[in-house]
Design an enzyme around this catalytic site. Structure first.
Site, PDB file in Angstrom:
ATOM      1  N   ASN A  46      -1.983   0.251   6.701  1.00 28.16           N
ATOM      2  CA  ASN A  46      -1.441  -0.978   7.295  1.00 28.16           C
ATOM      3  C   ASN A  46      -0.603  -1.797   6.294  1.00 28.16           C
ATOM      4  O   ASN A  46      -0.491  -3.008   6.394  1.00 28.16           O
ATOM      5  CB  ASN A  46      -2.563  -1.813   7.930  1.00 28.16           C
ATOM      6  CG  ASN A  46      -3.635  -2.210   6.928  1.00 28.16           C
ATOM      7  OD1 ASN A  46      -3.516  -1.937   5.743  1.00 28.16           O
ATOM      8  ND2 ASN A  46      -4.673  -2.860   7.413  1.00 28.16           N
TER       9      ASN A  46
ATOM     10  N   TYR B 259     -12.401  -2.170  -3.890  1.00 26.54           N
ATOM     11  CA  TYR B 259     -12.892  -2.259  -2.507  1.00 26.54           C
ATOM     12  C   TYR B 259     -14.423  -2.164  -2.417  1.00 26.54           C
ATOM     13  O   TYR B 259     -14.960  -1.874  -1.350  1.00 26.54           O
ATOM     14  CB  TYR B 259     -12.245  -1.180  -1.642  1.00 26.54           C
ATOM     15  CG  TYR B 259     -10.858  -1.556  -1.138  1.00 26.54           C
ATOM     16  CD1 TYR B 259     -10.675  -2.649  -0.294  1.00 26.54           C
ATOM     17  CD2 TYR B 259      -9.739  -0.815  -1.482  1.00 26.54           C
ATOM     18  CE1 TYR B 259      -9.413  -2.993   0.184  1.00 26.54           C
ATOM     19  CE2 TYR B 259      -8.464  -1.158  -1.015  1.00 26.54           C
ATOM     20  CZ  TYR B 259      -8.320  -2.247  -0.181  1.00 26.54           C
ATOM     21  OH  TYR B 259      -7.074  -2.583   0.291  1.00 26.54           O
TER      22      TYR B 259
ATOM     23  N   HIS C 242      -2.283  -5.387   1.507  1.00 22.74           N
ATOM     24  CA  HIS C 242      -3.565  -6.078   1.308  1.00 22.74           C
ATOM     25  C   HIS C 242      -3.253  -7.523   0.937  1.00 22.74           C
ATOM     26  O   HIS C 242      -2.276  -7.775   0.226  1.00 22.74           O
ATOM     27  CB  HIS C 242      -4.353  -5.441   0.153  1.00 22.74           C
ATOM     28  CG  HIS C 242      -5.489  -6.305  -0.321  1.00 22.74           C
ATOM     29  ND1 HIS C 242      -6.735  -6.282   0.270  1.00 22.74           N
ATOM     30  CD2 HIS C 242      -5.544  -7.266  -1.290  1.00 22.74           C
ATOM     31  CE1 HIS C 242      -7.512  -7.185  -0.338  1.00 22.74           C
ATOM     32  NE2 HIS C 242      -6.809  -7.795  -1.293  1.00 22.74           N
TER      33      HIS C 242
ATOM     34  N   ARG D  77       2.462  -6.274   9.378  1.00 21.50           N
ATOM     35  CA  ARG D  77       1.724  -5.145   9.948  1.00 21.50           C
ATOM     36  C   ARG D  77       2.260  -4.750  11.325  1.00 21.50           C
ATOM     37  O   ARG D  77       2.285  -3.567  11.660  1.00 21.50           O
ATOM     38  CB  ARG D  77       0.232  -5.480   9.979  1.00 21.50           C
ATOM     39  CG  ARG D  77      -0.386  -5.358   8.568  1.00 21.50           C
ATOM     40  CD  ARG D  77      -1.738  -5.984   8.468  1.00 21.50           C
ATOM     41  NE  ARG D  77      -2.463  -5.576   7.265  1.00 21.50           N
ATOM     42  CZ  ARG D  77      -3.624  -6.089   6.897  1.00 21.50           C
ATOM     43  NH1 ARG D  77      -4.195  -7.042   7.622  1.00 21.50           N
ATOM     44  NH2 ARG D  77      -4.230  -5.676   5.804  1.00 21.50           N
TER      45      ARG D  77
ATOM     46  N   LYS E 204       0.819  -1.220   0.000  1.00 31.10           N
ATOM     47  CA  LYS E 204       0.000   0.000   0.000  1.00 31.10           C
ATOM     48  C   LYS E 204       0.857   1.276   0.000  1.00 31.10           C
ATOM     49  O   LYS E 204       2.068   1.221   0.255  1.00 31.10           O
ATOM     50  CB  LYS E 204      -0.929  -0.044   1.226  1.00 31.10           C
ATOM     51  CG  LYS E 204      -1.952  -1.185   1.182  1.00 31.10           C
ATOM     52  CD  LYS E 204      -2.920  -1.120   2.358  1.00 31.10           C
ATOM     53  CE  LYS E 204      -3.963  -2.231   2.276  1.00 31.10           C
ATOM     54  NZ  LYS E 204      -4.940  -2.151   3.399  1.00 31.10           N
TER      55      LYS E 204
ATOM     56  N   PHE F  76     -15.479   3.328   6.860  1.00 33.10           N
ATOM     57  CA  PHE F  76     -14.124   3.739   6.489  1.00 33.10           C
ATOM     58  C   PHE F  76     -13.885   3.723   4.973  1.00 33.10           C
ATOM     59  O   PHE F  76     -12.779   4.009   4.515  1.00 33.10           O
ATOM     60  CB  PHE F  76     -13.087   2.852   7.196  1.00 33.10           C
ATOM     61  CG  PHE F  76     -13.229   1.378   6.937  1.00 33.10           C
ATOM     62  CD1 PHE F  76     -12.754   0.799   5.754  1.00 33.10           C
ATOM     63  CD2 PHE F  76     -13.835   0.548   7.868  1.00 33.10           C
ATOM     64  CE1 PHE F  76     -12.890  -0.555   5.509  1.00 33.10           C
ATOM     65  CE2 PHE F  76     -13.981  -0.822   7.629  1.00 33.10           C
ATOM     66  CZ  PHE F  76     -13.500  -1.370   6.441  1.00 33.10           C
TER      67      PHE F  76
ATOM     68  N   THR G  28      -5.459  -6.921  10.857  1.00 35.85           N
ATOM     69  CA  THR G  28      -5.757  -5.643  10.197  1.00 35.85           C
ATOM     70  C   THR G  28      -5.239  -4.457  11.006  1.00 35.85           C
ATOM     71  O   THR G  28      -4.617  -3.543  10.472  1.00 35.85           O
ATOM     72  CB  THR G  28      -7.294  -5.511  10.007  1.00 35.85           C
ATOM     73  OG1 THR G  28      -7.787  -6.691   9.369  1.00 35.85           O
ATOM     74  CG2 THR G  28      -7.644  -4.291   9.184  1.00 35.85           C
TER      75      THR G  28
ATOM     76  N   GLU H  43      -9.473 -11.326  -7.515  1.00 39.58           N
ATOM     77  CA  GLU H  43      -8.581 -10.171  -7.344  1.00 39.58           C
ATOM     78  C   GLU H  43      -7.361 -10.258  -8.272  1.00 39.58           C
ATOM     79  O   GLU H  43      -6.887  -9.235  -8.776  1.00 39.58           O
ATOM     80  CB  GLU H  43      -8.142 -10.065  -5.877  1.00 39.58           C
ATOM     81  CG  GLU H  43      -9.298  -9.688  -4.949  1.00 39.58           C
ATOM     82  CD  GLU H  43      -8.896  -9.560  -3.502  1.00 39.58           C
ATOM     83  OE1 GLU H  43      -9.784  -9.200  -2.687  1.00 39.58           O
ATOM     84  OE2 GLU H  43      -7.723  -9.803  -3.145  1.00 39.58           O
TER      85      GLU H  43
HETATM   86  P1  IDP Z   1      -7.892  -6.780   5.793  1.00 37.19           P
HETATM   87  O1  IDP Z   1      -7.088  -5.847   4.900  1.00 37.19           O
HETATM   88  O2  IDP Z   1      -7.102  -7.237   6.992  1.00 37.19           O
HETATM   89  O3  IDP Z   1      -8.521  -7.924   5.028  1.00 37.19           O
HETATM   90  P2  IDP Z   1     -10.542  -5.535   5.799  1.00 37.19           P
HETATM   91  O4  IDP Z   1     -11.520  -5.659   6.898  1.00 37.19           O
HETATM   92  O5  IDP Z   1     -10.777  -6.296   4.537  1.00 37.19           O
HETATM   93  O6  IDP Z   1      -9.086  -5.904   6.401  1.00 37.19           O
HETATM   94  O7  IDP Z   1     -10.409  -3.976   5.477  1.00 37.19           O
HETATM   95  C1  IDP Z   1      -9.801  -3.531   4.282  1.00 37.19           C
HETATM   96  C2  IDP Z   1      -8.889  -2.383   4.623  1.00 37.19           C
HETATM   97  O8  IDP Z   1      -9.675  -1.272   5.089  1.00 37.19           O
HETATM   98  C3  IDP Z   1      -7.886  -2.630   5.754  1.00 37.19           C
HETATM   99  O9  IDP Z   1      -6.719  -3.315   5.347  1.00 37.19           O
HETATM  100  C4  IDP Z   1      -7.580  -1.213   6.199  1.00 37.19           C
HETATM  101  O10 IDP Z   1      -6.682  -0.560   5.292  1.00 37.19           O
HETATM  102  C5  IDP Z   1      -8.955  -0.547   6.077  1.00 37.19           C
HETATM  103  N1  IDP Z   1      -9.713  -0.620   7.345  1.00 37.19           N
HETATM  104  C6  IDP Z   1     -10.293  -1.722   7.891  1.00 37.19           C
HETATM  105  N2  IDP Z   1     -10.921  -1.422   9.052  1.00 37.19           N
HETATM  106  C7  IDP Z   1     -10.728  -0.092   9.231  1.00 37.19           C
HETATM  107  C8  IDP Z   1     -11.134   0.816  10.256  1.00 37.19           C
HETATM  108  O11 IDP Z   1     -11.813   0.455  11.236  1.00 37.19           O
HETATM  109  N3  IDP Z   1     -10.725   2.133  10.110  1.00 37.19           N
HETATM  110  C9  IDP Z   1      -9.994   2.561   9.037  1.00 37.19           C
HETATM  111  N4  IDP Z   1      -9.606   1.727   8.055  1.00 37.19           N
HETATM  112  C10 IDP Z   1      -9.955   0.426   8.142  1.00 37.19           C
HETATM  113 MG    MG Z   2      -9.872  -7.822   3.438  1.00 37.04          MG
END
Ligand code: IDP
Ligand code: MG
Length: 140
Positions: free
Chosen positions: A114, A51, A117, A104, A11, A59, A93, A128
């Site tokens: 973070n 996304y 992905h 992470r 990212k 978010f 995450t 994807e």
């Molecule tokens: P993942 O990347 O661990 O699979 P997901 O729930 O799929 O997590 O969320 C996608 C992305 O959205 C995360 O990697 C992060 O960049 C962002 N994200 C997830 N939860 C939050 C949040 O509560 N606040 C801000 N950004 C978030």
């Molecule tokens: Mg995800």
């Protein structure tokens, strides 16, 4: 154990800090092979589409803005149980919940920025990968 492919994205927070090599070393040290890789500047519409599954989450808009805030590196990782293995290498995450040694834990700046992905299922990995890569780019 079966050989799988999964989609990974390094990212913008990580490309900005010039740590793509440190992140790739984590994949390679854990036995994943980077079989395709390219650096891209995502457009808003591409990031929104990628996304889309999160479009109702609070978010979503911030996430799209973050993902277009700088270049990303999209890549296909291959190895035994690559989908699950990559999720383990990435860590939780929220970096505050991520285990020691994960990408992470070591590199993420926040729950949003973070660093990586990774596809969360075999089926999503297929979708994807074809979102970003043509078949001809995946011949190893
Ligand atoms: P993942 O990347 O661990 O699979 P997901 O729930 O799929 O997590 O969320 C996608 C992305 O959205 C995360 O990697 C992060 O960049 C962002 N994200 C997830 N939860 C939050 C949040 O509560 N606040 C801000 N950004 C978030
Ligand atoms: Mg995800």
């Amino acid at each position: 154990m079966s050989v799988e492919k999964t989609l990974s994205i390094i990212k913008p927070d990580a490309t900005k800090r010039n740590i793509t090599g440190l992140i790739n070393a984590k994949f390679e040290n854990a036995g994943l092979k980077i079989i395709a890789q390219k650096r891209l500047q995502l457009t808003r519409s591409i990031a929104e589409k990628f996304y889309e599954i999160h479009k109702d989450r609070p978010f979503y808009n911030d996430l799209v803005n973050f993902m277009i805030s700088g270049p990303v590196v999209v890549q296909v990782l291959e190895g035994n149980n690559a989908v699950k293995l990559n999720r383990n290498i990435m860590g939780a995450t929220n970096p505050e919940d991520a285990e020691e040694g994960t990408i992470r834990k070591e590199f993420a700046e926040s729950i949003e920025a973070n660093s990586v992905h990774g596809s969360d299922s075999f089926e999503n990995a297929k979708t994807e990968i074809s979102f970003f890569f043509a078949k001809i780019e995946l011949i190893v």
